[in-house]
Design an enzyme around this catalytic site. Structure first.
Site, short mmCIF file in Angstrom:
data_model
loop_
_atom_site.label_atom_id
_atom_site.label_comp_id
_atom_site.label_asym_id
_atom_site.label_seq_id
_atom_site.Cartn_x
_atom_site.Cartn_y
_atom_site.Cartn_z
NE ARG A 16 2.68 -3.61 11.55
CZ ARG A 16 2.76 -2.35 11.13
NH1 ARG A 16 2.72 -1.36 12.00
NH2 ARG A 16 2.90 -2.07 9.87
CE LYS A 28 -2.16 0.07 3.98
NZ LYS A 28 -1.96 1.35 4.63
NE ARG A 58 -3.79 1.22 10.57
CZ ARG A 58 -2.72 1.58 9.87
NH1 ARG A 58 -2.69 2.70 9.21
NH2 ARG A 58 -1.67 0.80 9.84
NE ARG A 99 8.28 -0.26 9.69
CZ ARG A 99 7.11 -0.06 9.08
NH1 ARG A 99 7.09 0.40 7.86
NH2 ARG A 99 6.00 -0.35 9.69
NE ARG A 125 8.89 -3.08 5.43
CZ ARG A 125 7.65 -2.66 5.31
NH1 ARG A 125 7.14 -2.43 4.12
NH2 ARG A 125 6.89 -2.51 6.37
#
Ligand code: AMP
Length: 192
Positions: A146, A19, A94, A135, A133
Protein backbone atom coordinates in the site's frame (compact mmCIF):
# COMPACT_ATOMS: atom_id res chain seq x y z
CA UNK A 1 -10.54 33.93 7.88
CA UNK A 2 -11.15 30.79 5.90
CA UNK A 3 -14.56 30.54 4.34
CA UNK A 4 -15.69 27.81 6.67
CA UNK A 5 -19.18 27.76 5.19
CA UNK A 6 -17.95 26.20 1.99
CA UNK A 7 -14.70 24.41 2.69
CA UNK A 8 -13.75 21.94 0.02
CA UNK A 9 -10.73 20.10 1.28
CA UNK A 10 -8.72 17.08 0.15
CA UNK A 11 -6.59 15.04 2.54
CA UNK A 12 -3.51 13.42 1.03
CA UNK A 13 -1.03 11.16 2.73
CA UNK A 14 0.36 7.65 2.86
CA UNK A 15 -1.58 4.84 4.54
CA UNK A 16 -1.46 5.14 8.34
CA UNK A 17 -0.35 8.75 8.34
CA UNK A 18 -3.28 9.41 10.69
CA UNK A 19 -5.23 10.93 7.85
CA UNK A 20 -8.52 9.16 8.61
CA UNK A 21 -8.64 10.24 12.25
CA UNK A 22 -7.63 13.80 11.48
CA UNK A 23 -10.07 14.04 8.60
CA UNK A 24 -12.98 13.15 10.86
CA UNK A 25 -11.87 15.67 13.51
CA UNK A 26 -11.37 18.50 11.05
CA UNK A 27 -14.65 17.82 9.27
CA UNK A 28 -16.42 18.06 12.62
CA UNK A 29 -14.70 21.36 13.43
CA UNK A 30 -15.55 22.82 10.03
CA UNK A 31 -19.03 21.27 9.98
CA UNK A 32 -18.57 19.59 6.64
CA UNK A 33 -19.05 15.89 5.84
CA UNK A 34 -15.95 13.68 6.00
CA UNK A 35 -15.98 11.53 2.89
CA UNK A 36 -13.61 8.58 3.11
CA UNK A 37 -13.61 6.47 -0.03
CA UNK A 38 -11.80 3.69 1.88
CA UNK A 39 -14.61 3.65 4.47
CA UNK A 40 -17.24 3.64 1.75
CA UNK A 41 -15.59 0.68 0.05
CA UNK A 42 -15.07 -1.23 3.30
CA UNK A 43 -18.74 -0.71 4.10
CA UNK A 44 -19.68 -1.99 0.64
CA UNK A 45 -17.58 -5.12 1.28
CA UNK A 46 -19.24 -5.63 4.67
CA UNK A 47 -22.67 -5.20 3.11
CA UNK A 48 -21.81 -7.63 0.35
CA UNK A 49 -23.15 -5.14 -2.21
CA UNK A 50 -22.32 -5.38 -5.89
CA UNK A 51 -19.68 -2.67 -5.43
CA UNK A 52 -18.25 -4.58 -2.47
CA UNK A 53 -17.94 -7.79 -4.45
CA UNK A 54 -16.15 -5.93 -7.22
CA UNK A 55 -13.54 -4.28 -4.98
CA UNK A 56 -12.83 -6.80 -2.22
CA UNK A 57 -9.96 -8.71 -3.83
CA UNK A 58 -8.25 -5.55 -5.06
CA UNK A 59 -8.43 -3.97 -1.61
CA UNK A 60 -7.14 -7.08 0.14
CA UNK A 61 -3.96 -7.09 -1.87
CA UNK A 62 -3.30 -3.41 -1.19
CA UNK A 63 -3.96 -2.30 -4.74
CA UNK A 64 -6.14 0.53 -6.00
CA UNK A 65 -9.68 0.18 -7.28
CA UNK A 66 -9.99 1.34 -10.92
CA UNK A 67 -10.26 5.04 -11.65
CA UNK A 68 -13.50 4.43 -13.59
CA UNK A 69 -15.23 2.71 -10.69
CA UNK A 70 -13.98 5.32 -8.21
CA UNK A 71 -15.23 8.13 -10.46
CA UNK A 72 -18.72 6.68 -10.23
CA UNK A 73 -18.50 6.27 -6.46
CA UNK A 74 -17.25 9.82 -5.86
CA UNK A 75 -19.55 11.48 -8.39
CA UNK A 76 -22.57 9.90 -6.69
CA UNK A 77 -21.35 10.76 -3.21
CA UNK A 78 -20.59 14.40 -4.00
CA UNK A 79 -24.01 14.76 -5.60
CA UNK A 80 -25.68 14.19 -2.24
CA UNK A 81 -27.10 17.34 -0.60
CA UNK A 82 -24.81 17.27 2.44
CA UNK A 83 -21.78 17.81 0.20
CA UNK A 84 -23.22 20.92 -1.41
CA UNK A 85 -21.76 23.33 1.13
CA UNK A 86 -18.38 21.66 1.29
CA UNK A 87 -16.70 18.38 2.06
CA UNK A 88 -13.53 16.82 3.27
CA UNK A 89 -12.34 14.11 0.91
CA UNK A 90 -10.11 11.53 2.59
CA UNK A 91 -8.56 9.01 0.21
CA UNK A 92 -9.67 10.60 -3.06
CA UNK A 93 -8.10 11.52 -5.43
CA UNK A 94 -5.30 8.96 -5.35
CA UNK A 95 -4.10 9.04 -8.97
CA UNK A 96 -3.61 11.78 -11.56
CA UNK A 97 -6.69 10.67 -13.55
CA UNK A 98 -8.73 10.82 -10.33
CA UNK A 99 -7.52 14.38 -9.75
CA UNK A 100 -8.73 15.24 -13.26
CA UNK A 101 -12.10 13.64 -12.49
CA UNK A 102 -12.43 15.69 -9.31
CA UNK A 103 -11.54 18.84 -11.27
CA UNK A 104 -14.28 18.00 -13.76
CA UNK A 105 -16.88 17.36 -11.05
CA UNK A 106 -16.07 20.66 -9.34
CA UNK A 107 -15.88 22.62 -12.61
CA UNK A 108 -19.32 21.34 -13.60
CA UNK A 109 -20.63 23.02 -10.46
CA UNK A 110 -18.49 26.09 -10.82
CA UNK A 111 -16.73 25.57 -7.51
CA UNK A 112 -13.09 25.08 -6.53
CA UNK A 113 -10.96 23.25 -4.00
CA UNK A 114 -9.73 25.39 -1.13
CA UNK A 115 -7.01 23.30 0.48
CA UNK A 116 -5.13 20.06 0.02
CA UNK A 117 -3.66 18.88 3.31
CA UNK A 118 -0.67 16.55 3.03
CA UNK A 119 -0.18 14.58 6.21
CA UNK A 120 3.18 12.87 6.18
CA UNK A 121 5.30 10.58 8.36
CA UNK A 122 8.42 8.44 7.84
CA UNK A 123 7.82 5.03 6.27
CA UNK A 124 8.90 3.06 9.34
CA UNK A 125 6.40 4.98 11.46
CA UNK A 126 3.67 4.12 8.95
CA UNK A 127 4.55 0.42 8.98
CA UNK A 128 4.81 0.27 12.78
CA UNK A 129 1.43 1.95 13.18
CA UNK A 130 -0.22 -0.38 10.68
CA UNK A 131 1.11 -3.54 12.29
CA UNK A 132 0.22 -2.29 15.74
CA UNK A 133 -3.32 -1.75 14.64
CA UNK A 134 -3.59 -5.14 12.97
CA UNK A 135 -6.53 -4.59 10.69
CA UNK A 136 -7.32 -7.62 8.54
CA UNK A 137 -5.63 -6.23 5.43
CA UNK A 138 -2.74 -4.74 7.37
CA UNK A 139 -0.25 -7.58 7.35
CA UNK A 140 3.25 -6.40 6.65
CA UNK A 141 3.53 -7.35 2.96
CA UNK A 142 0.21 -5.68 2.23
CA UNK A 143 1.17 -2.66 4.30
CA UNK A 144 4.36 -2.21 2.32
CA UNK A 145 2.49 -2.71 -0.92
CA UNK A 146 0.00 0.00 0.00
CA UNK A 147 2.86 2.37 0.78
CA UNK A 148 4.61 1.48 -2.50
CA UNK A 149 1.40 2.14 -4.43
CA UNK A 150 1.08 5.46 -2.62
CA UNK A 151 4.54 6.59 -3.74
CA UNK A 152 3.99 5.38 -7.29
CA UNK A 153 0.46 6.58 -7.95
CA UNK A 154 -0.51 9.16 -5.35
CA UNK A 155 2.68 11.07 -4.56
CA UNK A 156 2.56 12.84 -7.98
CA UNK A 157 -0.55 14.64 -6.75
CA UNK A 158 1.60 16.46 -4.19
CA UNK A 159 3.40 18.34 -6.93
CA UNK A 160 0.21 18.98 -8.87
CA UNK A 161 -1.53 20.65 -5.94
CA UNK A 162 1.64 22.40 -4.81
CA UNK A 163 1.89 24.05 -8.23
CA UNK A 164 -1.69 25.24 -7.83
CA UNK A 165 -0.83 26.79 -4.48
CA UNK A 166 -3.28 24.54 -2.63
CA UNK A 167 -0.88 22.27 -0.75
CA UNK A 168 -0.58 22.50 3.05
CA UNK A 169 2.16 20.21 4.38
CA UNK A 170 1.66 18.91 7.90
CA UNK A 171 4.00 16.63 9.88
CA UNK A 172 1.91 13.67 11.04
CA UNK A 173 4.63 12.21 13.27
CA UNK A 174 3.37 13.85 16.48
CA UNK A 175 0.59 13.21 18.94
CA UNK A 176 -2.91 13.74 17.61
CA UNK A 177 -3.83 17.04 19.26
CA UNK A 178 -0.66 18.67 18.03
CA UNK A 179 -1.26 17.40 14.49
CA UNK A 180 -4.84 18.65 14.63
CA UNK A 181 -3.68 22.16 15.60
CA UNK A 182 -1.05 22.12 12.86
CA UNK A 183 -3.70 21.22 10.30
CA UNK A 184 -6.01 24.04 11.40
CA UNK A 185 -3.09 26.49 11.30
CA UNK A 186 -2.16 25.34 7.81
CA UNK A 187 -5.54 26.03 6.21
CA UNK A 188 -5.98 28.99 3.97
CA UNK A 189 -6.48 32.06 6.09
CA UNK A 190 -4.83 30.44 9.10
CA UNK A 191 -6.67 29.28 12.24
CA UNK A 192 -10.43 29.43 12.01
P1 AMP B 1 -8.00 3.78 2.66
O1 AMP B 1 -8.80 3.48 3.88
O2 AMP B 1 -8.21 5.19 2.16
O3 AMP B 1 -6.55 3.45 2.81
O4 AMP B 1 -8.56 2.85 1.50
C1 AMP B 1 -8.54 1.45 1.63
C2 AMP B 1 -8.49 0.80 0.26
O5 AMP B 1 -9.63 1.19 -0.53
C3 AMP B 1 -7.29 1.21 -0.60
O6 AMP B 1 -6.15 0.44 -0.30
C4 AMP B 1 -7.82 0.93 -2.00
O7 AMP B 1 -7.81 -0.42 -2.31
C5 AMP B 1 -9.26 1.37 -1.88
N1 AMP B 1 -9.44 2.80 -2.20
C6 AMP B 1 -9.85 3.80 -1.39
N2 AMP B 1 -9.88 4.98 -2.01
C7 AMP B 1 -9.48 4.73 -3.28
C8 AMP B 1 -9.28 5.54 -4.42
N3 AMP B 1 -9.49 6.85 -4.39
N4 AMP B 1 -8.84 4.93 -5.55
C9 AMP B 1 -8.62 3.61 -5.61
N5 AMP B 1 -8.77 2.80 -4.57
C10 AMP B 1 -9.20 3.34 -3.41
Amino acid sequence: MADVDSSRIVFLGPPNSGKGTQAVRLAETLEIPPISTGEMLRQAVTDGSELGLRVEAVMNRGDLVSDELMAEVVRNRLARPDAEEGFLLDGYPRTLPQAATLDAILASRDVELHDVVLLDAPEEVLVARALGRGRKDDREAVVRERIRVYFEKTAPLVELYDERGLLRRVDGDHEMDRVERAILDSLEGGPT
